[in-house]
Write a protein that holds these residues in place. Structure first.
Motif, PDB file in Angstrom:
ATOM      1  N   LEU A 197     -21.882 -19.418  -6.459  1.00 40.95           N
ATOM      2  CA  LEU A 197     -21.158 -18.340  -7.140  1.00 40.95           C
ATOM      3  C   LEU A 197     -21.985 -17.768  -8.277  1.00 40.95           C
ATOM      4  N   LEU A 198     -22.588 -18.633  -9.091  1.00 49.08           N
ATOM      5  CA  LEU A 198     -23.436 -18.151 -10.189  1.00 49.08           C
ATOM      6  C   LEU A 198     -24.654 -17.410  -9.655  1.00 49.08           C
ATOM      7  N   GLN A 199     -25.174 -17.848  -8.523  1.00 53.71           N
ATOM      8  CA  GLN A 199     -26.385 -17.239  -7.979  1.00 53.71           C
ATOM      9  C   GLN A 199     -26.134 -15.866  -7.363  1.00 53.71           C
ATOM     10  N   VAL A 200     -24.914 -15.603  -6.913  1.00 47.59           N
ATOM     11  CA  VAL A 200     -24.621 -14.266  -6.377  1.00 47.59           C
ATOM     12  C   VAL A 200     -24.027 -13.349  -7.445  1.00 47.59           C
ATOM     13  N   SER A 201     -23.738 -13.892  -8.619  1.00 47.22           N
ATOM     14  CA  SER A 201     -23.127 -13.102  -9.682  1.00 47.22           C
ATOM     15  C   SER A 201     -24.075 -12.032 -10.203  1.00 47.22           C
ATOM     16  N   ARG A 202     -23.567 -10.814 -10.302  1.00 44.85           N
ATOM     17  CA  ARG A 202     -24.367  -9.741 -10.897  1.00 44.85           C
ATOM     18  C   ARG A 202     -24.143  -9.688 -12.405  1.00 44.85           C
ATOM     19  N   VAL A 203     -22.906  -9.922 -12.843  1.00 42.07           N
ATOM     20  CA  VAL A 203     -22.595 -10.065 -14.271  1.00 42.07           C
ATOM     21  C   VAL A 203     -21.585 -11.195 -14.412  1.00 42.07           C
ATOM     22  N   HIS A 204     -21.879 -12.113 -15.330  1.00 40.59           N
ATOM     23  CA  HIS A 204     -21.000 -13.248 -15.585  1.00 40.59           C
ATOM     24  C   HIS A 204     -20.352 -13.077 -16.960  1.00 40.59           C
ATOM     25  N   VAL A 205     -19.036 -13.234 -17.014  1.00 43.38           N
ATOM     26  CA  VAL A 205     -18.290 -13.066 -18.259  1.00 43.38           C
ATOM     27  C   VAL A 205     -17.864 -14.438 -18.775  1.00 43.38           C
ATOM     28  N   TYR A 206     -18.122 -14.674 -20.074  1.00 47.97           N
ATOM     29  CA  TYR A 206     -17.702 -15.930 -20.694  1.00 47.97           C
ATOM     30  C   TYR A 206     -17.034 -15.637 -22.033  1.00 47.97           C
ATOM     31  N   LEU A 207     -15.793 -16.065 -22.173  1.00 46.94           N
ATOM     32  CA  LEU A 207     -15.027 -15.861 -23.394  1.00 46.94           C
ATOM     33  C   LEU A 207     -14.461 -17.195 -23.864  1.00 46.94           C
ATOM     34  N   THR A 208     -14.421 -17.393 -25.167  1.00 48.21           N
ATOM     35  CA  THR A 208     -13.818 -18.609 -25.697  1.00 48.21           C
ATOM     36  C   THR A 208     -13.420 -18.437 -27.149  1.00 48.21           C
ATOM     37  N   TYR A 209     -12.362 -19.135 -27.542  1.00 43.43           N
ATOM     38  CA  TYR A 209     -12.062 -19.308 -28.956  1.00 43.43           C
ATOM     39  C   TYR A 209     -13.232 -20.057 -29.611  1.00 43.43           C
ATOM     40  N   PRO A 210     -13.276 -20.113 -30.944  1.00 45.65           N
ATOM     41  CA  PRO A 210     -14.237 -21.007 -31.604  1.00 45.65           C
ATOM     42  C   PRO A 210     -13.861 -22.459 -31.284  1.00 45.65           C
ATOM     43  N   PHE A 211     -14.532 -23.042 -30.319  1.00 45.33           N
ATOM     44  CA  PHE A 211     -14.083 -24.323 -29.775  1.00 45.33           C
ATOM     45  C   PHE A 211     -15.251 -24.982 -29.059  1.00 45.33           C
ATOM     46  N   VAL A 212     -14.958 -26.026 -28.322  1.00 41.54           N
ATOM     47  CA  VAL A 212     -15.951 -26.723 -27.524  1.00 41.54           C
ATOM     48  C   VAL A 212     -16.585 -25.745 -26.531  1.00 41.54           C
ATOM     49  N   LEU A 213     -17.900 -25.764 -26.447  1.00 42.93           N
ATOM     50  CA  LEU A 213     -18.602 -24.839 -25.564  1.00 42.93           C
ATOM     51  C   LEU A 213     -18.644 -25.377 -24.136  1.00 42.93           C
ATOM     52  N   SER A 214     -18.364 -24.510 -23.179  1.00 43.03           N
ATOM     53  CA  SER A 214     -18.356 -24.914 -21.766  1.00 43.03           C
ATOM     54  C   SER A 214     -19.774 -25.071 -21.227  1.00 43.03           C
ATOM     55  N   TRP A 215     -19.975 -26.100 -20.402  1.00 40.91           N
ATOM     56  CA  TRP A 215     -21.245 -26.244 -19.700  1.00 40.91           C
ATOM     57  C   TRP A 215     -21.534 -25.010 -18.848  1.00 40.91           C
ATOM     58  N   SER A 216     -20.474 -24.371 -18.334  1.00 43.01           N
ATOM     59  CA  SER A 216     -20.667 -23.276 -17.385  1.00 43.01           C
ATOM     60  C   SER A 216     -21.479 -22.130 -17.975  1.00 43.01           C
ATOM     61  N   LEU A 217     -21.410 -21.941 -19.300  1.00 43.57           N
ATOM     62  CA  LEU A 217     -22.215 -20.871 -19.898  1.00 43.57           C
ATOM     63  C   LEU A 217     -23.699 -21.168 -19.717  1.00 43.57           C
ATOM     64  N   PHE A 218     -24.111 -22.382 -20.062  1.00 39.48           N
ATOM     65  CA  PHE A 218     -25.522 -22.739 -19.927  1.00 39.48           C
ATOM     66  C   PHE A 218     -25.934 -22.780 -18.459  1.00 39.48           C
ATOM     67  N   GLU A 219     -25.021 -23.194 -17.592  1.00 41.60           N
ATOM     68  CA  GLU A 219     -25.348 -23.219 -16.171  1.00 41.60           C
ATOM     69  C   GLU A 219     -25.569 -21.806 -15.646  1.00 41.60           C
ATOM     70  N   ALA A 220     -24.755 -20.859 -16.093  1.00 46.98           N
ATOM     71  CA  ALA A 220     -24.949 -19.465 -15.702  1.00 46.98           C
ATOM     72  C   ALA A 220     -26.272 -18.934 -16.233  1.00 46.98           C
ATOM     73  N   MET A 221     -26.606 -19.287 -17.465  1.00 44.80           N
ATOM     74  CA  MET A 221     -27.881 -18.854 -18.045  1.00 44.80           C
ATOM     75  C   MET A 221     -29.049 -19.442 -17.267  1.00 44.80           C
ATOM     76  N   SER A 222     -28.932 -20.719 -16.880  1.00 47.52           N
ATOM     77  CA  SER A 222     -29.997 -21.359 -16.122  1.00 47.52           C
ATOM     78  C   SER A 222     -30.201 -20.687 -14.771  1.00 47.52           C
ATOM     79  N   ALA A 223     -29.092 -20.214 -14.160  1.00 48.81           N
ATOM     80  CA  ALA A 223     -29.176 -19.525 -12.872  1.00 48.81           C
ATOM     81  C   ALA A 223     -29.643 -18.084 -13.026  1.00 48.81           C
TER      82      ALA A 223
END
Length: 421
Positions: A306-332
């Protein structure tokens, strides 16, 4: 070394550290609720413990959270005593104290060095529990009192921990100064060798259709779809986004439960997911709505695709624990539009490693997404920079795991009950 891991869902954050230490010849044991029978996992002896006591009746709602943690701590203490009585004495104990299990382990092994995973200290200021005015507690001024008591588990552990570890500067900064000095900021680590750009990536949807990098794919990922992760903001942006992008496919990953924050109002009898579907559905024509795909929770290999076919990935969060998925999307090497909230700004620098928008500004979100969808060069530039940033700062094998192993050694070398310089 003899190392005891404590995690209610082991391996959790120790999925790489524990087997690496075991492979190095250290005797590694884990206590967890995850298994029912003793087993061995990648060289780690995994021992279950069970909870017998039920939560007390008539407990004040402000201390229900702590009551649950004491129940777990008691159960873990019983298992630890049994382990001690069978002759096991760890040199170090490494645990995630967020569920309370590590609370009484100093009493079992007074000379063990204890290192804790410091995920978050709960704060009640405007930038924390007061961040989203739409979902304020109905308790008014009493909310800050409830939040103070929510930290009872953290406070009890102040005297338990010799050292701490936290994945981001933001998360570490939430802790009081007297504990902050014990905490090393080291991320869990991202497998950037696995999470790579793949021009041939494909993702098959539940309806049987297949998406590739030739398709205009917008992705949004949460563990559970809820306000803490900006699900309501994203959903409210969909009517305009779908109208402006008539060929876009929107893929939404996440469960129907609640990971963080308040549960949906009981009067509605629905999940947060359904509440915001109902809010926007009337403004989205059926042909457009058919381009929105709720995938639920998906296997990890599908998540990577899913991350590899994504043309734009959206990530939103309160000031809180950061999701691994953000870094995984960046890595992809995804092009990312994210909220300009801490700790996101540690990783996303506007127009360098992604685009930032105000968390509450749905129009700005749509504009940035559309701008990137129209600008292949910008997507390429941002994606390359995002991957380089993750590889340089969060790569599992070359950055994070070596730092974690050094942290383990420093924990071993420290004097119990004292901060290691």
């Amino acid at each position: 070394m003899k190392i005891l891991f404590i995690h209610q869902n082991f391996p959790g954050q120790y999925k790489h550290l524990a087997p690496t230490l075991a492979a190095q010849g250290h005797q590694c044991v884990a206590l967890t609720l995850r298994v029912k029978e003793p087993t061995t996992w990648k060289g780690v002896r995994v021992i279950p413990y069970g909870i017998q006591r039920k939560q007390g009746q008539g407990v004040h709602p402000w201390v229900q959270d702590f009551d649950t943690k004491v129940i777990r701590a008691e159960a873990c203490h019983v298992a630890a005593c049994a382990l001690r009585d069978r002759g096991f004495t760890p040199d170090i104990i490494v645990g995630h104290h967020g569920w309370g299990e590590t609370m009484f382990l100093r009493d079992v092994w007074p000379t063990a060095r204890i290192g804790l995973y410091c995920e978050l200290y709960h704060l009640s200021g405007a930038d924390h529990t007061g961040f989203d005015p739409e979902f304020q507690s109905k308790t008014g001024e009493a909310e800050k009192l409830r939040i103070r008591l929510k930290n009872l588990n953290n406070l009890v552990h102040f005297d338990v921990a010799d050292m701490g570890i936290s994945p981001t500067q933001f998360q570490a900064s939430t802790f009081p100064d007297e504990w902050r000095q014990k905490i090393s900021v080291i991320h869990d680590g991202i497998d950037t060798d696995h999470l790579i750009r793949n021009p041939a990536a494909q993702l098959t949807l539940p309806d049987g259709s297949t998406l590739t990098r030739e398709d205009e794919v917008i992705t949004f990922v949460n563990r559970n779809l809820e306000p803490y992760r900006g699900y309501h903001i994203f959903m409210r942006a969909l009517p305009r986004l779908l109208k402006e992008r008539p060929n876009a496919k929107v893929l939404i990953v996440g469960g129907d439960e609640v990971s963080y924050g308040a549960r949906p109002p009981k009067t509605k009898g629905q999940s947060w997911k359904q509440i915001f579907i109902d809010e926007v559905r009337g403004r989205i024509p059926t042909p457009s709505w058919d381009r929105v795909h709720f995938l639920g929770r998906i296997p990890y290999d599908q998540f990577v695709s899913l991350l590899q076919v994504s043309r734009v990935h959206v990530y939103l969060t309160y000031p809180f624990v950061l999701s691994w998925s953000l870094f995984e999307a960046m890595s992809a090497q995804a092009a990312i539009v994210a909220s300009s909230t801490a700790p996101v700004v540690e990783a996303i620098r506007h127009d360098e490693t992604g685009r930032l928008v105000d968390f509450f500004d749905g129009d700005a979100l749509v504009s940035e997404v559309c701008d990137l969808l129209d600008d292949a060069d910008a997507r390429e530039r941002l994606g390359i920079a995002a991957r380089e940033y993750v590889r340089g700062n969060y790569d599992l094998q070359t950055v994070c795991l070596p730092r974690q192993l050094d942290w383990i050694q420093r924990l071993h070398d420290t004097t119990p009950g004292r901060v290691h310089d």
